[in-house]
Scaffold this motif. Structure first.
Motif, PDB file in Angstrom:
ATOM      1  N   LEU A  21       0.837  -1.211   0.000  1.00  0.00           N
ATOM      2  CA  LEU A  21       0.000   0.000   0.000  1.00  0.00           C
ATOM      3  C   LEU A  21       0.868   1.255   0.000  1.00  0.00           C
ATOM      4  N   LYS A  22       2.034   1.170   0.658  1.00  0.00           N
ATOM      5  CA  LYS A  22       2.965   2.307   0.644  1.00  0.00           C
ATOM      6  C   LYS A  22       3.434   2.549  -0.802  1.00  0.00           C
ATOM      7  N   GLU A  23       3.734   1.452  -1.495  1.00  0.00           N
ATOM      8  CA  GLU A  23       4.215   1.576  -2.879  1.00  0.00           C
ATOM      9  C   GLU A  23       3.126   2.110  -3.811  1.00  0.00           C
ATOM     10  N   LEU A  24       1.868   1.910  -3.423  1.00  0.00           N
ATOM     11  CA  LEU A  24       0.744   2.352  -4.270  1.00  0.00           C
ATOM     12  C   LEU A  24       0.333   3.798  -3.973  1.00  0.00           C
ATOM     13  N   ALA A  25       0.917   4.409  -2.949  1.00  0.00           N
ATOM     14  CA  ALA A  25       0.471   5.739  -2.491  1.00  0.00           C
ATOM     15  C   ALA A  25       0.540   6.784  -3.623  1.00  0.00           C
ATOM     16  N   PRO A  26      -0.378   7.762  -3.615  1.00  0.00           N
ATOM     17  CA  PRO A  26      -1.488   7.917  -2.685  1.00  0.00           C
ATOM     18  C   PRO A  26      -2.650   6.987  -3.052  1.00  0.00           C
ATOM     19  N   LEU A  27      -3.134   6.277  -2.052  1.00  0.00           N
ATOM     20  CA  LEU A  27      -4.232   5.326  -2.260  1.00  0.00           C
ATOM     21  C   LEU A  27      -5.560   6.094  -2.322  1.00  0.00           C
ATOM     22  N   GLY A  28      -6.184   6.107  -3.498  1.00  0.00           N
ATOM     23  CA  GLY A  28      -7.412   6.889  -3.666  1.00  0.00           C
ATOM     24  C   GLY A  28      -8.677   6.106  -3.377  1.00  0.00           C
ATOM     25  N   MET A  29      -8.589   4.794  -3.580  1.00  0.00           N
ATOM     26  CA  MET A  29      -9.812   3.997  -3.402  1.00  0.00           C
ATOM     27  C   MET A  29      -9.464   2.559  -3.013  1.00  0.00           C
ATOM     28  N   VAL A  30     -10.319   1.986  -2.178  1.00  0.00           N
ATOM     29  CA  VAL A  30     -10.207   0.564  -1.817  1.00  0.00           C
ATOM     30  C   VAL A  30     -11.562  -0.059  -2.133  1.00  0.00           C
ATOM     31  N   ILE A  31     -11.566  -1.115  -2.904  1.00  0.00           N
ATOM     32  CA  ILE A  31     -12.839  -1.795  -3.207  1.00  0.00           C
ATOM     33  C   ILE A  31     -12.776  -3.189  -2.585  1.00  0.00           C
ATOM     34  N   LEU A  32     -13.506  -3.365  -1.488  1.00  0.00           N
ATOM     35  CA  LEU A  32     -13.494  -4.641  -0.765  1.00  0.00           C
ATOM     36  C   LEU A  32     -14.654  -5.493  -1.285  1.00  0.00           C
ATOM     37  N   ASN A  33     -14.305  -6.308  -2.266  1.00  0.00           N
ATOM     38  CA  ASN A  33     -15.299  -7.074  -3.020  1.00  0.00           C
ATOM     39  C   ASN A  33     -15.219  -8.569  -2.726  1.00  0.00           C
ATOM     40  N   ALA A  34     -14.087  -9.056  -2.185  1.00  0.00           N
ATOM     41  CA  ALA A  34     -13.928 -10.499  -1.951  1.00  0.00           C
ATOM     42  C   ALA A  34     -15.047 -10.990  -1.044  1.00  0.00           C
ATOM     43  N   GLY A  35     -15.608 -12.124  -1.395  1.00  0.00           N
ATOM     44  CA  GLY A  35     -16.687 -12.658  -0.559  1.00  0.00           C
ATOM     45  C   GLY A  35     -16.979 -14.094  -0.921  1.00  0.00           C
ATOM     46  N   THR A  36     -17.745 -14.738  -0.056  1.00  0.00           N
ATOM     47  CA  THR A  36     -18.122 -16.119  -0.302  1.00  0.00           C
ATOM     48  C   THR A  36     -19.611 -16.271  -0.007  1.00  0.00           C
ATOM     49  N   CYS A  37     -20.193 -17.354  -0.500  1.00  0.00           N
ATOM     50  CA  CYS A  37     -21.614 -17.634  -0.216  1.00  0.00           C
ATOM     51  C   CYS A  37     -21.781 -19.127  -0.015  1.00  0.00           C
ATOM     52  N   GLU A  38     -22.108 -19.505   1.202  1.00  0.00           N
ATOM     53  CA  GLU A  38     -22.396 -20.917   1.481  1.00  0.00           C
ATOM     54  C   GLU A  38     -23.786 -21.004   2.055  1.00  0.00           C
TER      55      GLU A  38
ATOM     56  N   GLU B  32      -8.892  -2.515   8.314  1.00  0.00           N
ATOM     57  CA  GLU B  32      -7.806  -2.187   9.254  1.00  0.00           C
ATOM     58  C   GLU B  32      -6.508  -1.917   8.491  1.00  0.00           C
ATOM     59  N   ALA B  33      -6.266  -2.731   7.455  1.00  0.00           N
ATOM     60  CA  ALA B  33      -5.035  -2.573   6.671  1.00  0.00           C
ATOM     61  C   ALA B  33      -5.061  -1.283   5.845  1.00  0.00           C
ATOM     62  N   ALA B  34      -6.241  -0.924   5.335  1.00  0.00           N
ATOM     63  CA  ALA B  34      -6.328   0.181   4.366  1.00  0.00           C
ATOM     64  C   ALA B  34      -6.447   1.566   4.997  1.00  0.00           C
ATOM     65  N   LEU B  35      -7.018   1.646   6.188  1.00  0.00           N
ATOM     66  CA  LEU B  35      -7.329   2.978   6.744  1.00  0.00           C
ATOM     67  C   LEU B  35      -6.117   3.910   6.907  1.00  0.00           C
ATOM     68  N   PRO B  36      -4.967   3.407   7.406  1.00  0.00           N
ATOM     69  CA  PRO B  36      -3.825   4.330   7.522  1.00  0.00           C
ATOM     70  C   PRO B  36      -3.452   4.941   6.164  1.00  0.00           C
ATOM     71  N   ALA B  37      -3.492   4.146   5.108  1.00  0.00           N
ATOM     72  CA  ALA B  37      -3.122   4.651   3.774  1.00  0.00           C
ATOM     73  C   ALA B  37      -4.170   5.642   3.263  1.00  0.00           C
ATOM     74  N   LEU B  38      -5.445   5.382   3.530  1.00  0.00           N
ATOM     75  CA  LEU B  38      -6.503   6.315   3.098  1.00  0.00           C
ATOM     76  C   LEU B  38      -6.382   7.633   3.870  1.00  0.00           C
ATOM     77  N   ARG B  39      -6.016   7.543   5.149  1.00  0.00           N
ATOM     78  CA  ARG B  39      -5.833   8.770   5.960  1.00  0.00           C
ATOM     79  C   ARG B  39      -4.659   9.586   5.425  1.00  0.00           C
ATOM     80  N   ALA B  40      -3.603   8.891   5.029  1.00  0.00           N
ATOM     81  CA  ALA B  40      -2.435   9.603   4.476  1.00  0.00           C
ATOM     82  C   ALA B  40      -2.847  10.340   3.196  1.00  0.00           C
ATOM     83  N   THR B  41      -3.700   9.731   2.411  1.00  0.00           N
ATOM     84  CA  THR B  41      -4.181  10.363   1.173  1.00  0.00           C
ATOM     85  C   THR B  41      -4.977  11.629   1.496  1.00  0.00           C
ATOM     86  N   ARG B  42      -5.829  11.534   2.504  1.00  0.00           N
ATOM     87  CA  ARG B  42      -6.629  12.707   2.904  1.00  0.00           C
ATOM     88  C   ARG B  42      -5.732  13.854   3.397  1.00  0.00           C
ATOM     89  N   ARG B  43      -4.644  13.471   4.092  1.00  0.00           N
ATOM     90  CA  ARG B  43      -3.734  14.521   4.599  1.00  0.00           C
ATOM     91  C   ARG B  43      -3.106  15.307   3.443  1.00  0.00           C
TER      92      ARG B  43
END
Ligand SMILES: NC(=O)c1ccc[n+]([C@@H]2O[C@H](COP(=O)([O-])OP(=O)(O)OC[C@H]3O[C@@H](n4cnc5c(N)ncnc54)[C@H](OP(=O)(O)O)[C@@H]3O)[C@@H](O)[C@H]2O)c1
Length: 268
Positions: free
Chosen positions: A77-94, A122-133
């Motif tokens: 995520l540091k290498e991707l900075a500034p992180l503009g968007m996170v799309i949390l799409n992974a999911g399962t259905c049983e 939890e992983a993404a929020l610090p990077a999103l906050r850095a983007t907002r700063r």
């Protein structure tokens, strides 16, 4: 037009190897964005990487079991900075068979859809906050489902996980508003993907993964914080859900799978 996705945006997308996530990855790359894509299997992620070399990084992770996800994500995520968007799409259905109620089905739905998504947040929020700063837009997109709006038989585990996830998204939206981090909740109806190809029941208003990805991206551009599609299906669910509880329960019982009822009778 909303600021989200304006210009080339750096995006972390989970569940990118198939279905809606794969269709989203293709469209986002075609629009010129930079992606960090994840999923458990490396091969489908590497196949996407070949579509736009230099604009895609691959990170195989299991969000359901990896308790150190946040640590693993820090460097990518540091290498991707500034992180503009996170799309949390992974999911399962049983689905659950009520005649042999198995709590582990509920647990597995929860582990991926709720706990796994929470680990990603939890992983993404610090990077999103850095983007907002830096004064840049930062958006967290959470892919839930409209399935939990109606008490569908056999969906105890999946529906409960998506109900919890939707609550989590809305509650987080309230907490992050003062920081200017937007939280977008996505509630699709039936989409033709490997996840729904296991279904042996009619899926009204089924749309393709491409159409779902297109609707999702349009919705993000529109600036709305709640996206649902296809409208014909989600409106039908809303209307059904607004009926008196007794009617909803009677309809839900009628729609519940006949073989489930039969098995229940057999075991009684
Ligand atoms: N299809 C529908 O009708 C529909 C309707 C409403 C909501 N949704 C939601 O849309 C999202 C995408 O689903 P889809 O229909 O596109 O299904 P899909 O093709 O099965 O995609 C799910 C993706 O999530 C990844 N994934 C699953 N478990 C994971 C884990 N533990 N760790 C990391 N990645 C994991 C899978 O990749 P790996 O197997 O490589 O890990 C896969 O790429 C899901 O959240 C689903 O609940 C779908």
């Amino acid at each position: 037009m909303n600021e989200r996705l304006s210009g080339s945006t750096n995006i972390w997308l989970t569940g990118a190897g198939s279905g809606i996530g794969q269709a989203l990855a293709r469209k986002l790359l075609a629009d010129g964005h930079h992606l960090l894509i994840s999923g458990r299997q490396r091969a489908p992620l590497e196949a996407i990487k070949t579509l736009a070399r230099g604009r895609v990084e691959v990170l195989p992770v299991d969000i359901a079991t990896d308790e150190r996800l946040s640590d693993q994500l820090q460097q990518p995520l540091k290498e991707l900075a500034p992180l503009g968007m996170v799309i949390l799409n992974a999911g399962t259905c049983e689905y659950l068979d009520a005649s042999q109620f198995d709590a582990s089905v509920v647990e597995r739905n929860m582990a991926t859809n709720v706990i796994g998504t929470a680990r990603c947040i939890e992983a993404a929020l610090p990077a999103l906050r850095a983007t907002r700063r830096q004064g840049l837009p930062a958006t967290l997109v959470i892919v839930s489902s409209s399935a939990w709006w109606f008490p569908f038989g056999r969906a105890e585990g999946y529906g409960a996980s998506k109900a919890a996830l939707s609550y989590l998204a809305r509650s987080l939206r309230a907490d992050l508003a003062s920081e200017g981090i937007e939280v977008v909740l996505v509630s699709p109806g039936f989409v033709d993907t490997p996840l729904t190809r296991q279904n042996d029941f009619p899926m009204p208003f089924l749309v393709s993964a491409d159409a779902a990805a297109q609707r999702l991206i349009q919705g993000l551009h529109s600036g709305r914080s709640e996206l649902e599609f296809p409208r014909r299906f989600t409106w039908m669910l809303r209307i059904l859900g607004a009926l008196p509880r007794g009617l909803v329960d009677a309809l839900a019982a009628r729609l519940a799978r006949p073989e489930t009822k039969k098995k229940t009778e057999d075991t009684q």
